[in-house]
Motif scaffolding. Structure first.
Motif, short mmCIF file in Angstrom:
data_model
loop_
_atom_site.label_atom_id
_atom_site.label_comp_id
_atom_site.label_asym_id
_atom_site.label_seq_id
_atom_site.Cartn_x
_atom_site.Cartn_y
_atom_site.Cartn_z
N TYR A 35 -0.15 33.07 -36.54
CA TYR A 35 -1.24 32.10 -36.42
C TYR A 35 -1.10 31.40 -35.07
N PRO A 36 -2.11 31.49 -34.23
CA PRO A 36 -2.00 30.90 -32.88
C PRO A 36 -1.92 29.38 -32.94
N ARG A 37 -1.09 28.82 -32.08
CA ARG A 37 -0.91 27.37 -32.02
C ARG A 37 -1.01 26.90 -30.58
N MET A 38 -1.69 25.79 -30.36
CA MET A 38 -1.77 25.19 -29.03
C MET A 38 -0.63 24.21 -28.79
N ALA A 39 -0.16 23.56 -29.84
CA ALA A 39 0.88 22.53 -29.69
C ALA A 39 2.24 23.08 -30.09
N ARG A 40 3.22 22.91 -29.22
CA ARG A 40 4.59 23.29 -29.54
C ARG A 40 5.36 22.12 -30.13
N THR A 41 5.16 20.92 -29.56
CA THR A 41 5.82 19.72 -30.06
C THR A 41 4.83 18.57 -30.13
N ILE A 42 5.10 17.62 -31.01
CA ILE A 42 4.36 16.37 -31.09
C ILE A 42 5.40 15.26 -30.90
N GLY A 43 5.38 14.66 -29.71
CA GLY A 43 6.44 13.71 -29.38
C GLY A 43 7.75 14.47 -29.23
N GLU A 44 8.75 14.08 -30.00
CA GLU A 44 10.05 14.73 -29.95
C GLU A 44 10.22 15.77 -31.05
N GLN A 45 9.22 15.89 -31.90
CA GLN A 45 9.36 16.75 -33.08
C GLN A 45 8.60 18.06 -32.89
N ALA A 46 9.13 19.13 -33.46
CA ALA A 46 8.41 20.39 -33.48
C ALA A 46 7.11 20.21 -34.25
N ALA A 47 6.05 20.80 -33.75
CA ALA A 47 4.74 20.62 -34.37
C ALA A 47 4.67 21.36 -35.71
N THR A 48 4.16 20.67 -36.72
CA THR A 48 3.90 21.29 -38.02
C THR A 48 2.46 21.01 -38.39
N PHE A 49 1.89 21.88 -39.22
CA PHE A 49 0.47 21.77 -39.51
C PHE A 49 0.24 21.96 -41.00
N GLU A 50 -0.59 21.11 -41.54
CA GLU A 50 -0.88 21.15 -42.97
C GLU A 50 -2.29 21.69 -43.18
N ASN A 51 -2.45 22.98 -42.95
CA ASN A 51 -3.77 23.58 -43.13
C ASN A 51 -3.78 24.66 -44.20
N GLY A 52 -2.70 24.69 -44.99
CA GLY A 52 -2.66 25.65 -46.08
C GLY A 52 -2.20 27.03 -45.64
N LEU A 53 -1.88 27.20 -44.37
CA LEU A 53 -1.46 28.51 -43.86
C LEU A 53 -0.04 28.43 -43.33
N GLY A 54 0.69 29.51 -43.48
CA GLY A 54 1.99 29.60 -42.87
C GLY A 54 1.86 29.93 -41.39
#
Length: 294
Positions: free
Chosen positions: A145-164
């Motif tokens: 799944y393509p992602r534009m964000a690698r990190t948010i602040g100091e944390q690795a980016a995670t996404f709650e969209n129902g997809l792995g």
């Protein structure tokens, strides 16, 4: 489409098909034309990819019908809107019998399937969907799944969209991944391949040319680019990945109203050179060595 035909038993690598310059569902029915007016003669599935034979996929889609097509392409992310970590992403359109009944109060006709067989008709795919599907082909079914964000602040980016972040597309015969990649390599290496202009690179390229029609031609109407406004010219498309045997990058390129697939093919090679060899055009020298842009 070729993989779908193999998966559901509507196509095989050995079956041959005589490709005229057009396909008809019924002997007296509409003629669905190939890009090559004289036709391609006897071909098999691999050759249909190498030479981009429209009529092969017209007949394949007509045999399959829309339900297997819809179910298989869903596995590659088509018709989905939650692939990216961005707002406002389009989900394109992966049509189905149920969709047409709800939208137009009409049944699905065989001619609808024929058009979808080459990605046209009701079907709409976004660039990111096509690029993601190309990556799945390159990785033999591993869907990222393509992602534009690698990190948010100091944390690795995670996404709650129902997809792995990824999943595997498993075929009944996993060997078909390798055979499909080899066919896409021959789109470049074969003397009749539609992307043979990319021959001569130090690395193998697997690819596929394509055309996106802006408007529908009447059955007896000829496409004449010189007589059309620029905005009505076909879109030129190319998908590719490299190195073909150990892919590092996949690309979908589109030149709107560009006509010939040579332009997106050349652009794709420039992107491959930049990524694989750090060989950027001079105006992009500031990107050299910057892995964050990849």
């Amino acid at each position: 489409m070729a993989l779908a035909g193999l998966e559901y038993g509507f196509a095989s690598w050995t079956e041959r098909y005589f490709a005229k310059g057009y396909y008809q569902i019924n002997p007296d029915g509409r003629r669905y034309r190939d890009w090559k007016r004289t036709g391609h003669g006897w071909i098999d599935l691999e050759r249909s990819i190498i030479e981009s034979v429209d009529t092969y996929y017209y007949q394949l889609a007509n045999k399959m019908g829309i339900t297997p097509i819809h179910n298989f392409l869903t596995r590659f992310g088509f018709g989905q809107s939650n692939l990216l970590d961005l707002n406002g992403e389009s989900n394109g359109l992966l049509p189905s019998n149920e969709w047409k009944k709800a939208k137009y109060k009409e049944p699905w006709y065989p001619g609808d399937s024929v058009n979808v067989g080459i990605g046209q008709g009701f079907m709409v795919a976004t660039p990111v969907q096509i690029a993601s599907a190309t990556s799945a082909l390159a990785s033999k079914g591993h869907y990222f799944y393509p992602r534009m964000a690698r990190t948010i602040g100091e944390q690795a980016a995670t996404f709650e969209n129902g997809l792995g972040d990824e999943h595997d597309i498993v075929l009944k015969d996993q060997r078909n991944w390798g055979r499909m990649i080899d066919a896409m390599r021959k789109v470049v290496t074969d003397s009749h391949g539609t992307a043979r202009r990319l021959q001569g690179t130090e690395y193998d390229i697997a690819g596929k040319t394509g055309t996106g029609q802006v408007f529908s031609l009447q059955e007896d109407q000829e496409y004449d680019a010189d007589a059309l406004e620029k905005r009505l010219h076909d879109h030129a498309l190319f998908i590719g990945f490299a190195p073909a045997k150990n892919p590092k990058i996949s690309v979908f390129a589109i030149f709107e109203n560009g006509g010939s697939s040579s332009k997106p093919a050349d652009l794709t090679k420039a992107l491959f050179d930049a990524y694989l060899y750090n060989d950027y055009p001079e105006r992009y020298d500031y990107l050299k060595g910057n892995n964050n842009v990849r």
